[in-house]
Motif scaffolding. Structure first.
Motif, PDB file in Angstrom:
ATOM      1  N   LEU A  40      34.061  44.117  43.119  1.00 57.70           N
ATOM      2  CA  LEU A  40      35.366  44.781  43.222  1.00 57.70           C
ATOM      3  C   LEU A  40      35.953  44.417  41.864  1.00 57.70           C
ATOM      4  O   LEU A  40      37.013  43.370  41.972  1.00 57.70           O
ATOM      5  CB  LEU A  40      36.094  44.108  44.475  1.00 57.70           C
ATOM      6  CG  LEU A  40      37.289  44.821  44.982  1.00 57.70           C
ATOM      7  CD1 LEU A  40      37.364  44.467  46.471  1.00 57.70           C
ATOM      8  CD2 LEU A  40      38.498  44.915  44.448  1.00 57.70           C
ATOM      9  N   ASN A  41      36.118  45.244  40.935  1.00 62.73           N
ATOM     10  CA  ASN A  41      36.763  45.153  39.546  1.00 62.73           C
ATOM     11  C   ASN A  41      38.183  45.803  39.646  1.00 62.73           C
ATOM     12  O   ASN A  41      38.311  46.934  39.280  1.00 62.73           O
ATOM     13  CB  ASN A  41      35.824  46.128  38.545  1.00 62.73           C
ATOM     14  CG  ASN A  41      36.394  45.649  37.217  1.00 62.73           C
ATOM     15  OD1 ASN A  41      37.596  44.924  37.035  1.00 62.73           O
ATOM     16  ND2 ASN A  41      35.907  46.161  36.217  1.00 62.73           N
ATOM     17  N   ALA A  42      39.273  44.841  40.164  1.00 61.28           N
ATOM     18  CA  ALA A  42      40.451  45.197  40.165  1.00 61.28           C
ATOM     19  C   ALA A  42      41.366  44.665  39.161  1.00 61.28           C
ATOM     20  O   ALA A  42      42.642  44.684  39.151  1.00 61.28           O
ATOM     21  CB  ALA A  42      41.142  44.615  41.619  1.00 61.28           C
ATOM     22  N   ASP A  47      44.638  47.248  40.911  1.00 56.56           N
ATOM     23  CA  ASP A  47      44.701  45.892  41.755  1.00 56.56           C
ATOM     24  C   ASP A  47      45.309  45.667  42.855  1.00 56.56           C
ATOM     25  O   ASP A  47      44.599  45.494  44.008  1.00 56.56           O
ATOM     26  CB  ASP A  47      45.464  45.057  40.723  1.00 56.56           C
ATOM     27  CG  ASP A  47      45.719  43.690  41.426  1.00 56.56           C
ATOM     28  OD1 ASP A  47      44.766  42.762  41.324  1.00 56.56           O
ATOM     29  OD2 ASP A  47      46.650  43.320  42.015  1.00 56.56           O
ATOM     30  N   GLY A  50      42.718  47.105  45.575  1.00 60.20           N
ATOM     31  CA  GLY A  50      41.620  45.901  45.869  1.00 60.20           C
ATOM     32  C   GLY A  50      42.022  45.070  46.860  1.00 60.20           C
ATOM     33  O   GLY A  50      41.338  44.741  48.016  1.00 60.20           O
ATOM     34  N   GLN A  54      40.155  44.671  50.986  1.00 62.71           N
ATOM     35  CA  GLN A  54      39.802  43.259  51.443  1.00 62.71           C
ATOM     36  C   GLN A  54      40.203  43.088  52.713  1.00 62.71           C
ATOM     37  O   GLN A  54      39.741  42.681  53.955  1.00 62.71           O
ATOM     38  CB  GLN A  54      39.888  42.305  50.414  1.00 62.71           C
ATOM     39  CG  GLN A  54      39.088  41.871  49.292  1.00 62.71           C
ATOM     40  CD  GLN A  54      38.961  40.687  48.591  1.00 62.71           C
ATOM     41  OE1 GLN A  54      37.978  40.186  48.278  1.00 62.71           O
ATOM     42  NE2 GLN A  54      39.993  40.051  48.533  1.00 62.71           N
ATOM     43  N   THR A  70      32.709  39.810  48.968  1.00 63.12           N
ATOM     44  CA  THR A  70      33.154  40.493  47.528  1.00 63.12           C
ATOM     45  C   THR A  70      33.257  39.404  46.372  1.00 63.12           C
ATOM     46  O   THR A  70      33.268  38.166  46.617  1.00 63.12           O
ATOM     47  CB  THR A  70      34.555  40.964  47.884  1.00 63.12           C
ATOM     48  OG1 THR A  70      35.423  39.708  47.976  1.00 63.12           O
ATOM     49  CG2 THR A  70      34.531  41.955  49.164  1.00 63.12           C
ATOM     50  N   ILE A  72      35.905  39.480  43.443  1.00 61.71           N
ATOM     51  CA  ILE A  72      36.923  40.477  43.083  1.00 61.71           C
ATOM     52  C   ILE A  72      37.647  39.668  41.877  1.00 61.71           C
ATOM     53  O   ILE A  72      37.679  38.434  41.936  1.00 61.71           O
ATOM     54  CB  ILE A  72      38.058  40.357  44.303  1.00 61.71           C
ATOM     55  CG1 ILE A  72      39.347  41.287  43.824  1.00 61.71           C
ATOM     56  CG2 ILE A  72      38.312  39.037  44.780  1.00 61.71           C
ATOM     57  CD1 ILE A  72      40.269  41.640  44.847  1.00 61.71           C
ATOM     58  N   ARG A  74      41.066  40.131  39.922  1.00 62.38           N
ATOM     59  CA  ARG A  74      42.309  40.711  39.697  1.00 62.38           C
ATOM     60  C   ARG A  74      42.873  40.867  38.501  1.00 62.38           C
ATOM     61  O   ARG A  74      42.572  40.363  37.542  1.00 62.38           O
ATOM     62  CB  ARG A  74      43.432  40.031  40.705  1.00 62.38           C
ATOM     63  CG  ARG A  74      42.775  39.832  42.221  1.00 62.38           C
ATOM     64  CD  ARG A  74      43.682  39.381  43.134  1.00 62.38           C
ATOM     65  NE  ARG A  74      44.855  40.369  43.162  1.00 62.38           N
ATOM     66  CZ  ARG A  74      46.021  40.247  43.732  1.00 62.38           C
ATOM     67  NH1 ARG A  74      46.394  38.814  44.333  1.00 62.38           N
ATOM     68  NH2 ARG A  74      47.022  40.978  43.806  1.00 62.38           N
TER      69      ARG A  74
END
Length: 461
Positions: A40-42, A47, A50, A54, A70, A72, A74
Motif C-alpha cells: 500500500l504505497n500511500a 494517502d 490508504g 485499511q 498490509t 503501508i 504514508r
C-alpha cells in the motif's frame, strides 16, 4: 583442570538442551488457505484513501482461513507492516522510511509474507497510481505503478517482471492473484510482463475512482475453500456492485479478471494479426474501426475486444484478415474470465486494453517494452503508419494534387534509406503505368516528380 572442563561441558549441554526445548516450543505459523497482502504505497496524494482502505479491511478482518496483511507507507510518516483483524489494525513491524517505488521493497514484503503468513494461495495487491505500460513524467501525467512522492521513483513493467520472478521463487509457487488497485493497468502489455509468474490478474482498463477497491465487499465474499479463479471473479463482481449504487455509490468504473494461463494463445493470435496487417493494404479499415473503438484516459489505450468486434465485419470479404481477426477475437475473449463496468461511457469496455493509437504514431518508449521486443505489434503500427501515408498520397495524386508528392520527393532526397519512399515509388509506378489514373492536367508534372523520386532512391546505400 578436568573438573573445570567437566563443568563447562555440563553448562554447554544444558544450554543446548534449553535451546532445543525453546526451538521445539516455538509455535509454527499456521498455513492458512489464503494470505491477502497489500503493498500500500500511500506516500503520495492518495494517502487518505490508504487509511480508509485499511479500515475497510478491518470490517472483515483475518480469520481461521485467511490472513490480511498490509505494508503501508504514508505521505508524512514512516512505513509499517500491519496485521488486519476484525475491528483492529495491529502494527507488526516498523519499517522506517521506504522507497515504495523500488521493486526490491515489493520483493522483501513478499518474502516477509512467506515467512510469517504462509498460505496455500497468495493474493498480492499493488496499491497506488497506475498507467499501464507507460512511465511517469511522460505527457505531464503520472505513469507506471507504485509512484513514491518522497523518492520520485516508480516500478516499471520490466521491473515488475524481475520482482515477480523473485517473488515466485521465494513463495515456491506462482502468485495466485495479482491485483492492481490503480488506474489503467489491465493491458496486454502489463499482462505480458507478469504472465509467467501469476495465475490471475485483476485490474482496471480505465481510471479507477479515488476510493479504489471496496475491500470490505471483496473480502466478505472470500469463502473457505474458494479457488483462485472464484476469488478473482468475486473481486470483479464486488467492485462492480460497490460502484453501481453499492457501498461506494455511483461512479464510472471498469474491473476485469484475466486467466494468464491462456496468454500464450493470445500472444500467438496477436502476432498472426500483426503479420497479416503488415502484408496488405489495411490501414483504412483499421482506422475506421479504431475511430469507433472504446478508448480510455490515454486515447491510445483501446479496448482490444471491442476493436476486433468492429474490425470483424470489415474483414468479411478478405479471408486472410478475417481468419486473423477471428483467432485474435476468440483468444481475447477466452482470457477474460470476468468483466464488469459501470457508467454508460464505458459500456464497450470488454476487459482487456492494448496500445494502438488511431494516428499510428508509435511512441519510442513503447519499443523498449519486452512485449514490443518479443512481438510484431509495434512493427504492425509502423507498417500501418506507412501504409496510411502512401494511401493518402495516392488519393491526392489521383485527384490531380501533387503537394504531398513534392514533400515525399524532398524528404527522399534527405533520407533515401527510408522504406516508406520505396513503398511510395512502387505504388506510384502502378498508378502511372497500369492504372493510368493521373489526371491529364497534372500528368507532365507528375512524371517529372516521379523521375526525381526514382533518382533520389537510386542514391540509397
Amino acid at each position: 583442570m578436568k573438573r573445570v572442563s567437566s563443568i563447562v561441558l555440563a553448562v554447554l549441554l544444558l544450554f543446548t538442551a534449553v535451546s532445543a526445548d525453546a526451538a521445539a516450543a516455538k509455535p509454527k505459523r499456521a498455513v492458512k488457505e489464503w494470505t491477502v497482502a497489500v503493498f500500500l504505497n500511500a506516500d503520495n496524494n492518495l494517502d487518505p484513501f490508504g487509511m480508509e482502505d485499511q479500515k475497510e479491511m478491518s470490517k472483515i478482518g483475518s480469520n481461521e482461513y485467511m490472513n490480511i496483511v498490509t505494508l503501508i507507507d504514508r505521505e508524512r510518516g514512516p512505513a509499517q507492516i500491519n496485521y488486519i483483524e476484525k475491528g483492529k489494525v495491529t502494527k507488526i513491524k516498523d519499517m522506517g522510511e521506504l522507497d515504495m517505488g523500488d521493486y526490491k521493497e515489493f520483493v522483501k514484503f513478499a518474502k516477509f509474507i512467506k515467512t510469517n503468513y504462509p498460505a496455500k494461495h497468495y493474493s498480492f495487491t499493488l496499491w497506488n497510481h497506475g498507467s499501464g505500460w507507460k512511465n511517469k513524467n511522460e505527457n505531464a501525467v503520472f505513469r507506471g505503478i507504485s509512484y513514491d512522492d518522497s523518492s520520485n521513483n516508480h516500478i516499471t513493467n520490466n521491473q515488475l517482471t524481475i520482482a515477480l520472478k523473485q517473488i515466485t521463487a521465494a513463495l515456491g509457487q506462482k502468485v495466485d492473484i495479482l491485483n492492481f488497485d490503480a488506474c489503467l493497468m489491465q493491458m496486454v502489455e502489463v499482462a505480458h510482463a507478469v504472465r509467467d509468474h501469476v495465475n490471475f490478474m485483476v485490474a482496471s482498463e480505465e481510471l479507477e475512482p479515488g476510493k479504489g477497491a471496496p475491500y470490505d465487499d471483496i473480502l466478505r465474499g472470500v469463502k473457505k475453500g474458494m479457488s483462485p479463479k472464484d476469488f478473482a471473479i468475486n473481486w470483479v463482481n464486488a467492485f462492480y456492485k460497490s460502484y453501481n449504487g453499492g457501498s461506494q455509490g455511483h461512479d464510472d468504473s471498469t474491473q476485469s479478471a484475466l486467466d494468464l494461463s491462456k496468454f500464450s494463445a493470445l500472444l500467438d493470435s496477436l502476432n498472426g494479426l500483426a503479420k497479416t496487417a503488415m502484408s496488405g493494404k489495411y490501414a483504412d479499415v483499421f482506422k475506421k474501426a479504431l475511430l469507433r473503438t472504446q478508448k480510455f484516459d490515454f486515447p491510445e489505450n483501446i479496448d482490444l475486444i471491442h476493436f476486433l468486434e468492429l474490425l470483424k465485419p470489415m474483414a468479411a470479404s478478405d479471408n486472410s484478415l478475417k481468419t486473423a481477426v477471428d483467432k485474435a477475437l476468440a483468444a481475447s475473449k477466452a482470457i477474460v474470465v470476468e468483466n464488469k463496468t459501470t457508467g454508460s461511457t464505458l459500456k464497450n469496455s470488454k476487459g482487456l486494453a492494448i496500445y494502438l493509437p488511431a494516428s499510428f504514431r508509435l511512441e519510442q518508449k513503447y519499443t523498449t517494452l519486452d512485449f514490443a521486443k518479443e512481438t510484431m505489434w509495434d512493427d504492425m503500427i509502423l507498417a500501418l503508419a506507412k501504409r496510411e501515408v502512401v494511401d493518402n498520397l495516392l488519393k491526392e495524386v489521383k485527384a490531380g494534387k501533387l503537394t504531398e508528392l513534392k514533400k515525399i520527393v524532398a524528404a527522399a532526397k534527405k533520407n533515401p534509406k527510408n522504406d516508406l519512399y520505396r513503398m511510395a515509388l512502387r505504388e506510384l509506378n502502378f498508378v502511372s503505368s497500369t492504372e493510368r489514373s493521373v489526371p491529364k492536367a497534372s500528368q507532365a508534372e507528375f512524371e517529372k516528380l516521379l523521375e526525381s523520386l526514382k533518382t533520389a532512391l537510386q542514391t540509397r546505400r
